[in-house]
Design a protein around this motif. Structure first.
Motif, PDB file in Angstrom:
ATOM      1  N   SER A 160       3.419  -7.529  -5.429  1.00 39.66           N
ATOM      2  CA  SER A 160       2.670  -6.788  -6.067  1.00 39.66           C
ATOM      3  C   SER A 160       3.382  -5.670  -6.842  1.00 39.66           C
ATOM      4  N   SER A 161       2.305  -4.604  -7.712  1.00 45.14           N
ATOM      5  CA  SER A 161       3.660  -3.690  -8.253  1.00 45.14           C
ATOM      6  C   SER A 161       3.743  -2.646  -8.109  1.00 45.14           C
ATOM      7  N   ALA A 162       3.274  -1.850  -7.060  1.00 45.59           N
ATOM      8  CA  ALA A 162       3.226  -0.993  -6.203  1.00 45.59           C
ATOM      9  C   ALA A 162       2.480  -1.501  -4.411  1.00 45.59           C
ATOM     10  N   ILE A 163       3.444  -0.246  -3.699  1.00 49.38           N
ATOM     11  CA  ILE A 163       2.803  -0.620  -2.026  1.00 49.38           C
ATOM     12  C   ILE A 163       2.975   1.248  -2.201  1.00 49.38           C
ATOM     13  N   LEU A 164       2.099   2.049  -0.900  1.00 49.93           N
ATOM     14  CA  LEU A 164       2.669   3.403  -0.040  1.00 49.93           C
ATOM     15  C   LEU A 164       2.693   2.712   0.632  1.00 49.93           C
ATOM     16  N   VAL A 165       3.567   3.106   0.973  1.00 46.21           N
ATOM     17  CA  VAL A 165       4.384   3.202   2.640  1.00 46.21           C
ATOM     18  C   VAL A 165       4.653   4.860   3.436  1.00 46.21           C
ATOM     19  N   ARG A 166       3.860   4.880   4.943  1.00 49.39           N
ATOM     20  CA  ARG A 166       4.620   6.504   5.281  1.00 49.39           C
ATOM     21  C   ARG A 166       6.922   6.117   5.738  1.00 49.39           C
TER      22      ARG A 166
END
Length: 253
Positions: free
Chosen positions: A194-200
């Protein structure tokens, strides 16, 4: 020999008019083609895409497997809003692990579809949450096979989040089982295709400047899988060891 006769003036005029008409038709066709391309470009920019959608909010471009034994297709997935401890990452490279193949084929048991594989992720920090202290915008970072854990059990506190008592959250083909009041509870995880991700931030790693993304990404799965036991069992330079098999993991040991 005999000199060929010139065609009558009227015939020459008709030929010239036909040629002009043909050229005009070609010009019209070229203009129509350019208009179609411009329209297609506008449509592409309006549809979920790599940069535009990430800037717009939660929807990001992805390559997903819609069903078992299906075919990959371009799609989009929803990412949560940036939380206080989140790092938003623009993905620049995602390695292909053989476990991705096994997961999309359902070889390891129940799979969650549609699925966005990928747990060898390398990219750049786009934005950080208000409580993030380890990273800042523009830094080179990576994400491996986990994106969260309870962060409070004995194993997590000893740096062994993979043995989290509450169950570590895998980067894809898993569900957020820890309710952090961020809207993701019980939702599926989507990985690096995918083009982007949110991670802690606790599950984000800093990548060195002198190592290309394509070389960094495999270290986040195959690399750590072999490096971790070497360190765990105390191997140091000049120690003798043996590697069983030189496949995707063994050759990195």
């Amino acid at each position: 020999g005999r000199t060929p006769k010139r065609p009558p003036q009227r015939h020459r005029e008709r030929s010239g008019q036909a040629e002009q008409a043909e050229q005009a038709a070609k010009a019209d066709k070229r203009q129509a083609g350019k208009a179609d391309k411009r329209q297609a470009g506008r449509k592409h920019r309006q549809e979920p895409g790599i940069m535009a959608t990430h800037q717009a909010g939660k929807t990001v471009f992805a390559i997903s497997m819609p069903e078992k034994d299906g075919k990959f297709k371009t799609s989009s997935v929803e990412r949560r809003e940036l939380g206080p401890k989140d790092v938003s990452i623009d993905i620049k490279y995602a390695g292909i692990c053989h476990s991705d193949v096994s997961q999309v084929k359902g070889e390891w048991g129940e799979s969650i579809f549609p699925m966005v594989p990928g747990h060898e992720i390398a990219g750049l920090v786009r934005e950080v949450g208000s409580e993030v202290t380890k990273f800042k915008e523009g830094e080179r970072v990576g994400v491996g096979c986990m994106v969260d854990s309870c962060q409070s059990c004995k194993n997590c506190c000893h740096g062994e989040e993979q043995f989290c008592k509450e169950g570590s959250i895998l980067t894809y083909n898993d569900k957020y089982r820890i309710d952090r009041d961020d809207g993701d509870y019980e939702k599926p995880t989507y990985g690096g295709y995918s083009s982007a991700i949110l991670v802690r931030e606790d599950f984000v790693l800093r990548l060195p400047e002198n190592l290309e993304f394509s070389a960094s990404a495999p270290l986040l799965c195959a690399g750590i899988t072999t490096y971790s036991p070497l360190i765990h069992f105390g191997l140091r330079p000049n120690h003798r060891m043996a590697v069983a098999g030189l496949g995707g993991l063994g050759h990195m040991a």
